[in-house]
Write a protein that holds these residues in place. Structure first.
Motif, PDB file in Angstrom:
ATOM      1  N   ALA A  25      -6.931  -8.901   6.057  1.00 57.65           N
ATOM      2  CA  ALA A  25      -7.449  -7.965   5.058  1.00 57.65           C
ATOM      3  C   ALA A  25      -7.686  -6.591   5.669  1.00 57.65           C
ATOM      4  CB  ALA A  25      -8.733  -8.508   4.442  1.00 57.65           C
ATOM      5  N   ALA A  26      -8.074  -6.552   6.937  1.00 59.39           N
ATOM      6  CA  ALA A  26      -8.286  -5.268   7.616  1.00 59.39           C
ATOM      7  C   ALA A  26      -6.970  -4.549   7.888  1.00 59.39           C
ATOM      8  CB  ALA A  26      -9.033  -5.489   8.931  1.00 59.39           C
ATOM      9  N   LEU A  27      -5.886  -5.308   7.921  1.00 57.80           N
ATOM     10  CA  LEU A  27      -4.567  -4.727   8.176  1.00 57.80           C
ATOM     11  C   LEU A  27      -3.808  -4.417   6.896  1.00 57.80           C
ATOM     12  CD1 LEU A  27      -3.613  -7.193  11.025  1.00 57.80           C
ATOM     13  CD2 LEU A  27      -3.646  -4.715  11.318  1.00 57.80           C
ATOM     14  N   VAL A  28      -3.934  -5.305   5.924  1.00 58.85           N
ATOM     15  CA  VAL A  28      -3.167  -5.165   4.688  1.00 58.85           C
ATOM     16  C   VAL A  28      -4.100  -4.688   3.585  1.00 58.85           C
ATOM     17  CG1 VAL A  28      -1.608  -6.283   3.058  1.00 58.85           C
ATOM     18  CG2 VAL A  28      -1.680  -7.052   5.436  1.00 58.85           C
ATOM     19  N   ASN A  29      -4.303  -3.401   3.540  1.00 59.41           N
ATOM     20  CA  ASN A  29      -5.116  -2.777   2.501  1.00 59.41           C
ATOM     21  C   ASN A  29      -4.567  -1.388   2.224  1.00 59.41           C
ATOM     22  OD1 ASN A  29      -6.597  -0.733   4.258  1.00 59.41           O
ATOM     23  ND2 ASN A  29      -7.234  -2.628   5.257  1.00 59.41           N
ATOM     24  N   GLU A  30      -5.018  -0.792   1.146  1.00 65.88           N
ATOM     25  CA  GLU A  30      -4.454   0.486   0.708  1.00 65.88           C
ATOM     26  C   GLU A  30      -4.538   1.559   1.784  1.00 65.88           C
ATOM     27  OE1 GLU A  30      -6.164   3.633  -2.323  1.00 65.88           O
ATOM     28  OE2 GLU A  30      -5.094   2.066  -3.440  1.00 65.88           O
ATOM     29  N   ARG A  31      -5.683   1.663   2.431  1.00 62.79           N
ATOM     30  CA  ARG A  31      -5.864   2.730   3.423  1.00 62.79           C
ATOM     31  C   ARG A  31      -4.906   2.573   4.595  1.00 62.79           C
ATOM     32  NH1 ARG A  31     -11.771   3.808   5.822  1.00 62.79           N
ATOM     33  NH2 ARG A  31     -12.085   4.362   3.633  1.00 62.79           N
ATOM     34  N   HIS A  32      -4.802   1.346   5.116  1.00 67.39           N
ATOM     35  CA  HIS A  32      -3.956   1.157   6.289  1.00 67.39           C
ATOM     36  C   HIS A  32      -2.475   1.236   5.942  1.00 67.39           C
ATOM     37  CE1 HIS A  32      -2.393  -1.254   9.860  1.00 67.39           C
ATOM     38  NE2 HIS A  32      -2.838  -0.116  10.333  1.00 67.39           N
ATOM     39  N   LEU A  33      -2.091   0.689   4.795  1.00 69.23           N
ATOM     40  CA  LEU A  33      -0.699   0.809   4.370  1.00 69.23           C
ATOM     41  C   LEU A  33      -0.315   2.273   4.179  1.00 69.23           C
ATOM     42  CD1 LEU A  33      -0.462  -2.094   1.765  1.00 69.23           C
ATOM     43  CD2 LEU A  33       0.586  -2.041   4.033  1.00 69.23           C
ATOM     44  N   ALA A  34      -1.230   3.058   3.615  1.00 70.95           N
ATOM     45  CA  ALA A  34      -0.957   4.481   3.416  1.00 70.95           C
ATOM     46  C   ALA A  34      -0.805   5.198   4.752  1.00 70.95           C
ATOM     47  CB  ALA A  34      -2.076   5.122   2.598  1.00 70.95           C
TER      48      ALA A  34
ATOM     49  N   SER B 170       0.752   3.660  -0.244  1.00 67.05           N
ATOM     50  CA  SER B 170       0.653   2.241   0.083  1.00 67.05           C
ATOM     51  C   SER B 170       1.628   1.417  -0.751  1.00 67.05           C
ATOM     52  CB  SER B 170      -0.780   1.735  -0.124  1.00 67.05           C
ATOM     53  OG  SER B 170      -1.180   1.867  -1.476  1.00 67.05           O
ATOM     54  N   CYS B 171       1.765   1.788  -2.021  1.00 63.06           N
ATOM     55  CA  CYS B 171       2.726   1.091  -2.884  1.00 63.06           C
ATOM     56  C   CYS B 171       4.160   1.328  -2.417  1.00 63.06           C
ATOM     57  CB  CYS B 171       2.557   1.543  -4.329  1.00 63.06           C
ATOM     58  SG  CYS B 171       1.024   0.977  -5.100  1.00 63.06           S
ATOM     59  N   ALA B 172       4.439   2.529  -1.929  1.00 59.03           N
ATOM     60  CA  ALA B 172       5.777   2.836  -1.431  1.00 59.03           C
ATOM     61  C   ALA B 172       6.103   1.993  -0.203  1.00 59.03           C
ATOM     62  CB  ALA B 172       5.893   4.322  -1.107  1.00 59.03           C
ATOM     63  N   PHE B 173       5.116   1.811   0.676  1.00 61.03           N
ATOM     64  CA  PHE B 173       5.346   0.982   1.865  1.00 61.03           C
ATOM     65  C   PHE B 173       5.661  -0.450   1.446  1.00 61.03           C
ATOM     66  CE2 PHE B 173       4.380  -1.631   5.485  1.00 61.03           C
ATOM     67  CZ  PHE B 173       4.784  -0.873   6.575  1.00 61.03           C
ATOM     68  N   GLU B 174       4.904  -0.973   0.483  1.00 59.44           N
ATOM     69  CA  GLU B 174       5.174  -2.323  -0.014  1.00 59.44           C
ATOM     70  C   GLU B 174       6.562  -2.401  -0.644  1.00 59.44           C
ATOM     71  OE1 GLU B 174       0.658  -3.869  -1.104  1.00 59.44           O
ATOM     72  OE2 GLU B 174       1.796  -2.723  -2.588  1.00 59.44           O
ATOM     73  N   ALA B 175       6.924  -1.369  -1.388  1.00 58.98           N
ATOM     74  CA  ALA B 175       8.238  -1.357  -2.031  1.00 58.98           C
ATOM     75  C   ALA B 175       9.359  -1.359  -0.997  1.00 58.98           C
ATOM     76  CB  ALA B 175       8.364  -0.143  -2.948  1.00 58.98           C
ATOM     77  N   VAL B 176       9.168  -0.661   0.107  1.00 63.47           N
ATOM     78  CA  VAL B 176      10.174  -0.657   1.168  1.00 63.47           C
ATOM     79  C   VAL B 176      10.336  -2.061   1.746  1.00 63.47           C
ATOM     80  CG1 VAL B 176      10.631   0.115   3.531  1.00 63.47           C
ATOM     81  CG2 VAL B 176       9.983   1.773   1.788  1.00 63.47           C
ATOM     82  N   ALA B 177       9.212  -2.743   1.979  1.00 65.59           N
ATOM     83  CA  ALA B 177       9.292  -4.119   2.483  1.00 65.59           C
ATOM     84  C   ALA B 177      10.044  -5.004   1.494  1.00 65.59           C
ATOM     85  CB  ALA B 177       7.891  -4.676   2.739  1.00 65.59           C
ATOM     86  N   GLY B 178       9.784  -4.813   0.203  1.00 65.54           N
ATOM     87  CA  GLY B 178      10.501  -5.572  -0.808  1.00 65.54           C
ATOM     88  C   GLY B 178      11.974  -5.242  -0.832  1.00 65.54           C
TER      89      GLY B 178
ATOM     90  N   LYS C 279      -1.315  10.826  -1.813  1.00 63.76           N
ATOM     91  CA  LYS C 279      -2.257   9.851  -2.369  1.00 63.76           C
ATOM     92  C   LYS C 279      -2.060   8.491  -1.717  1.00 63.76           C
ATOM     93  CE  LYS C 279      -2.906  11.918  -6.951  1.00 63.76           C
ATOM     94  NZ  LYS C 279      -2.724  11.718  -8.414  1.00 63.76           N
ATOM     95  N   ALA C 280      -3.182   7.917  -1.265  1.00 67.41           N
ATOM     96  CA  ALA C 280      -3.106   6.618  -0.598  1.00 67.41           C
ATOM     97  C   ALA C 280      -2.548   5.542  -1.517  1.00 67.41           C
ATOM     98  CB  ALA C 280      -4.495   6.213  -0.096  1.00 67.41           C
ATOM     99  N   SER C 281      -2.898   5.598  -2.787  1.00 66.88           N
ATOM    100  CA  SER C 281      -2.435   4.570  -3.721  1.00 66.88           C
ATOM    101  C   SER C 281      -0.916   4.599  -3.856  1.00 66.88           C
ATOM    102  CB  SER C 281      -3.086   4.763  -5.086  1.00 66.88           C
ATOM    103  OG  SER C 281      -2.797   6.055  -5.602  1.00 66.88           O
ATOM    104  N   ILE C 282      -0.333   5.790  -3.932  1.00 62.48           N
ATOM    105  CA  ILE C 282       1.115   5.925  -4.080  1.00 62.48           C
ATOM    106  C   ILE C 282       1.830   5.573  -2.777  1.00 62.48           C
ATOM    107  CG2 ILE C 282       2.976   7.601  -4.430  1.00 62.48           C
ATOM    108  CD1 ILE C 282       1.221   8.970  -6.511  1.00 62.48           C
TER     109      ILE C 282
END
Length: 245
Positions: free
Chosen positions: A88-97, A128-136, A123-126
């Motif tokens: 949880a400390a690694l996979v969260n909006e702030r760290h993904l951003a 972090s979502c982009a990082f997840e999208a890249v993994a996908g 924006k951290a929200s955008i």
């Protein structure tokens, strides 16, 4: 499907992004789609499946699994609760951003004009979502092994740092759980003394279990001193001699 069919808007060369990611796509359309924010898709009159939100959903699952498995291998003696907290400390909006910023993902994002004007690329929200999208996107393009390799390469360097931060921030809870699990008994904290003027005191605390002093800590507040004492106790208990043995 090609990248050109997804959006007429220009964006920086994705070859450079591939170099940063350390992965070369067989079908770069996957990467292009990962960079399309819903605000851009809406302005272009595209259907919702033309943005990166479904890739984000997929990437979230991939990251959780890949990070969880990497932590399981990296910390084979760590308890389940600590592994969960560390993930949880690694996979969260702030760290993904933060990792998205390191990869300059904001530079490549396709945003709507309004979102772009409102500094959406920061924006951290955008991000972090982009990082997840890249993994996908990597998962779709190269399968789980490629996606897991990407995730581990970018997360593993943070394992020790996040473990140490978590260790210090939650040492009291971890010590309580450890002793309860082993002995069905918790520790107690004793204020050994303090020094200095009222506005700048230093508190000295010990943490005890039965008749043993497990650790000691000193800090500007009792709470911080207790955390330091608990952290020392956990380190001592991890050694060859353990409480009650």
């Amino acid at each position: 499907m090609t990248a050109n069919t997804l959006s007429p808007t220009s964006q920086p060369d994705l070859h450079l992004l591939e170099e940063s990611l350390g992965y070369q796509f067989r079908d770069r359309a996957h990467l292009h789609k990962a960079m399309i924010h819903s605000s851009h898709a809406f302005e272009q009159g595209r259907q919702t499946q033309k943005d990166n939100e479904t890739l984000e959903f997929l990437g979230d699952a991939v990251i959780d699994l890949a990070v969880g498995y990497a932590l399981f291998r990296h910390f084979p003696e760590m308890r389940e609760g600590d592994l969960t907290r560390l993930r949880a400390a690694l996979v969260n909006e702030r760290h993904l951003a933060r990792m998205a910023r390191d990869l300059a993902l904001g530079t490549y994002l396709l945003l709507g004009k309004g979102e772009d004007t409102n500094l959406g690329r920061e924006k951290a929200s955008i991000l972090s979502c982009a990082f997840e999208a890249v993994a996908g996107a990597i998962f779709l393009d190269g399968g789980y092994p490629a996606a897991a390799e990407f995730v581990e390469r970018h997360f593993t360097p943070w394992f020790e740092d996040r473990q140490q931060a978590m260790f210090l921030a939650d040492a009291k809870s971890s010590l309580q759980e450890l002793l309860q699990e082993r002995f069905n008994e918790g520790p107690r904290y004793v204020l050994e003394g303090d020094e200095g003027p009222d506005h700048n005191k230093t508190f000295h605390v010990s943490v005890r279990f039965r008749e043993d002093i497990l650790g000691q800590g000193s800090a500007r507040s009792k709470k911080e001193a207790e955390q330091e004492a608990a952290a020392m106790a956990l380190k001592n208990l991890a050694g060859p001699k353990q409480a009650g043995k």
